[in-house]
Structure formats: structure tokens, C-alpha cells
Design an enzyme around this catalytic site. Structure first.
Site, PDB file in Angstrom:
ATOM      1  N   CYS A  93      59.379  18.180 -14.638  1.00  0.00           N
ATOM      2  CA  CYS A  93      58.544  18.720 -13.568  1.00  0.00           C
ATOM      3  C   CYS A  93      57.846  20.046 -13.919  1.00  0.00           C
ATOM      4  O   CYS A  93      56.871  20.035 -14.643  1.00  0.00           O
ATOM      5  CB  CYS A  93      59.402  18.818 -12.306  1.00  0.00           C
ATOM      6  SG  CYS A  93      58.416  18.802 -10.814  1.00  0.00           S
ATOM      7  N   ARG A 129      52.346  16.725  -0.839  1.00  0.00           N
ATOM      8  CA  ARG A 129      53.339  16.701  -1.904  1.00  0.00           C
ATOM      9  C   ARG A 129      53.770  15.266  -2.213  1.00  0.00           C
ATOM     10  O   ARG A 129      53.743  14.398  -1.342  1.00  0.00           O
ATOM     11  CB  ARG A 129      54.583  17.487  -1.489  1.00  0.00           C
ATOM     12  CG  ARG A 129      54.368  18.960  -1.305  1.00  0.00           C
ATOM     13  CD  ARG A 129      55.691  19.663  -1.074  1.00  0.00           C
ATOM     14  NE  ARG A 129      56.475  19.785  -2.292  1.00  0.00           N
ATOM     15  CZ  ARG A 129      56.258  20.718  -3.219  1.00  0.00           C
ATOM     16  NH1 ARG A 129      55.305  21.612  -3.055  1.00  0.00           N
ATOM     17  NH2 ARG A 129      57.009  20.772  -4.298  1.00  0.00           N
ATOM     18  N   HIS A 193      63.513  14.124 -11.310  1.00  0.00           N
ATOM     19  CA  HIS A 193      64.778  14.845 -11.198  1.00  0.00           C
ATOM     20  C   HIS A 193      65.819  13.785 -10.864  1.00  0.00           C
ATOM     21  O   HIS A 193      65.609  12.610 -11.022  1.00  0.00           O
ATOM     22  CB  HIS A 193      64.741  15.847 -10.036  1.00  0.00           C
ATOM     23  CG  HIS A 193      63.709  16.899 -10.152  1.00  0.00           C
ATOM     24  ND1 HIS A 193      63.895  18.047 -10.885  1.00  0.00           N
ATOM     25  CD2 HIS A 193      62.478  17.015  -9.598  1.00  0.00           C
ATOM     26  CE1 HIS A 193      62.830  18.818 -10.759  1.00  0.00           C
ATOM     27  NE2 HIS A 193      61.951  18.220 -10.001  1.00  0.00           N
TER      28      HIS A 193
END
Ligand code: GLN
Length: 243
Positions: A93, A129, A193
Site C-alpha cells: 500500500c 476510498r 493488507h
């Protein structure tokens, strides 16, 4: 066999348990008698990155990224030397974003990237997002595998010419963008993640193999009992498929 890992910004870039990736590498190496050392490198600390077999940087919120990008950019030559010396690089990320041209955060602050690759990342209030579980199909040096994880990023990464994989569920590099991450044979960047490696033992072993290749060439890893890890992987797959 020895494996030397450098975990950069361990104290700043650690979203969603990214440190779990290091724990998985350690366990999978020790179970096989591979003598793994995980060294850390904070802002301003001197390290020669090319001395390591694997460089790892996790993800971070905009604030954390703002604290370190100057330090990272000041290490560009050292990182290029490491890539030349065949150090394998794993980026999650925020770390992934910084190997591109730049990152523009949610407040419109532009942070310079290392500029090693052409891609670039900007937050886009219009699309919002990218948050949620994600599943992709990736081809790692000819081996097609399924990877599951969790993403949460405002940054939309564009101009990726070697994506890591195709999105099955979730977003990836861009909101509903279809492709996820970056992989060019030596640098693997991803928005996943979860942390990435506990639920994806094949990816963990792939990374160990790639990192060992720097000193030892092609290495065959002894198989481990992955039944628990595979179950965790399947639970996530089923959840995303709605089952
Ligand atoms: N702050 C970055 C973004 O929102 C990276 C987030 C992350 O590492 N999960 O795009």
C-alpha cells in the site's frame, strides 16, 4: 541457508497488522531450518540496503507517509543499487505508492515518490476510498494463484504497466479498476493488507524463494502443513463469493 531481511519504517508503516508478514516469513523459514534475520530501519538510520536479500515496507496513513517520504527519497541510489544487486522488494500500500512518481493525499498534498517506476497515485474525492476485502488472480513467474486480502486506500494508482493480478472481488489499483498491484519479477507492490502473507502461504513461499535466489539461485523449499492457512484463505474466498 541464510536470509537477511530489512524491514524499513517498521515503527511508522504498519497498517492492519502488516508486521504479521514478517512473523510469517520468520516462522516459515525457521520451520525449514533457514537462518532468517529481520533487521529494522527507521527514519534517518543508516543501512546499506543491497546487503539484504529482501526489503519490506508496509502501509501507512497519509500522516505517516508525510513523515517519511523525504527520508525514503534520499535513499533512492541505495535502493537502486539493491535492486541491481537482486534484493527482492515487497511493498504494501503506502510503501507501494512511494516507488512510483508521486502520491497526492486526501488533502491534496503532493509527496514525491522514488520515481523508480512510471505509475503515480492520487486520491480522488469523486470516487472515494477503496475499502473492503479483495481477491485477485495473480501470475507469479508463470504460476497462477489466487490471493486474498483487505484494502483501504484513498490513492488511485494509474499507469501500472505490470500489474500483479486481475481483481476478482474488490478494487485494486483504482476504484473498480480491474487490476491490482505491481510485479516485475523483482519488486512486488500490492494494496493487500490482511496482512498479506498469513492467508496466502503460496505468496509467502514465493517471496522466500525469490529472496533466497540472490545468494543461492533456484531453491526448492520443503513443503509445510498449510491446512490452517488454506482454511483461512478459503473462508475469505467464500465470504467474498457471498457463500
Ligand atoms: N494513505 C494511503 C492511501 O490512503 C495508503 C493507505 C494504506 O497504506 N493502506 O492511499
Amino acid at each position: 541457508m541464510k536470509l537477511n531481511v530489512l524491514w524499513m519504517y517498521h515503527d511508522v508503516m504498519d497498517l492492519y497488522g502488516d508486521r504479521g508478514n514478517m512473523q510469517v516469513l520468520k516462522k516459515r523459514c525457521l520451520d525449514r531450518g533457514i537462518d532468517i534475520t529481520i533487521d529494522t530501519c527507521g527514519i534517518g538510520q543508516e543501512k546499506t540496503i543491497k546487503d539484504y536479500d529482501l526489503l519490506f515496507i508496509g502501509g501507512g496513513a497519509d500522516r505517516e507517509q508525510g513523515l517519511l517520504y523525504d527520508d525514503l527519497v534520499s535513499r533512492k541510489q541505495d535502493i537502486m543499487d539493491a535492486i541491481d544487486a537482486k534484493t527482492f522488494v515487497l511493498l504494501i500500500c503506502g510503501g507501494y505508492q512511494f516507488f512510483g512518481q508521486y502520491y497526492i493525499d486526501n488533502n491534496n498534498n503532493q509527496m514525491e515518490g522514488l520515481g523508480i517506476f512510471n505509475y503515480y497515485t492520487a486520491s480522488d474525492a469523486k470516487v472515494g476510498r477503496c475499502i473492503g476485502n479483495i481477491e485477485i488472480e495473480a501470475t507469479l513467474d508463470g504460476q497462477t494463484i489466487n490471493i486474498v486480502g483487505f484494502e483501504n486506500h484513498g490513492g488511485q494508482t494509474r499507469g501500472v504497466n505490470h500489474p500483479l493480478g486481475k481483481v476478482i472481488h474488490g478494487h485494486g489499483n483504482e476504484y473498480q479498476g480491474g487490476y491490482e498491484g505491481f510485479y516485475n519479477g523483482q519488486v512486488l507492490g500490492t494494496y493487500m493488507h490482511g496482512p498479506l502473507l498469513p492467508k496466502n502461504p503460496q505468496v509467502a513461499d514465493f517471496i522466500i524463494t525469490k529472496a533466497l535466489a540472490k545468494r543461492y539461485g533456484e531453491v526448492q523449499l520443503a513443503p509445510l502443513d498449510d491446512s490452517l492457512e488454506n482454511r483461512a484463505h478459503e473462508v475469505m474466498q467464500k465470504r467474498m463469493a457471498g457463500g
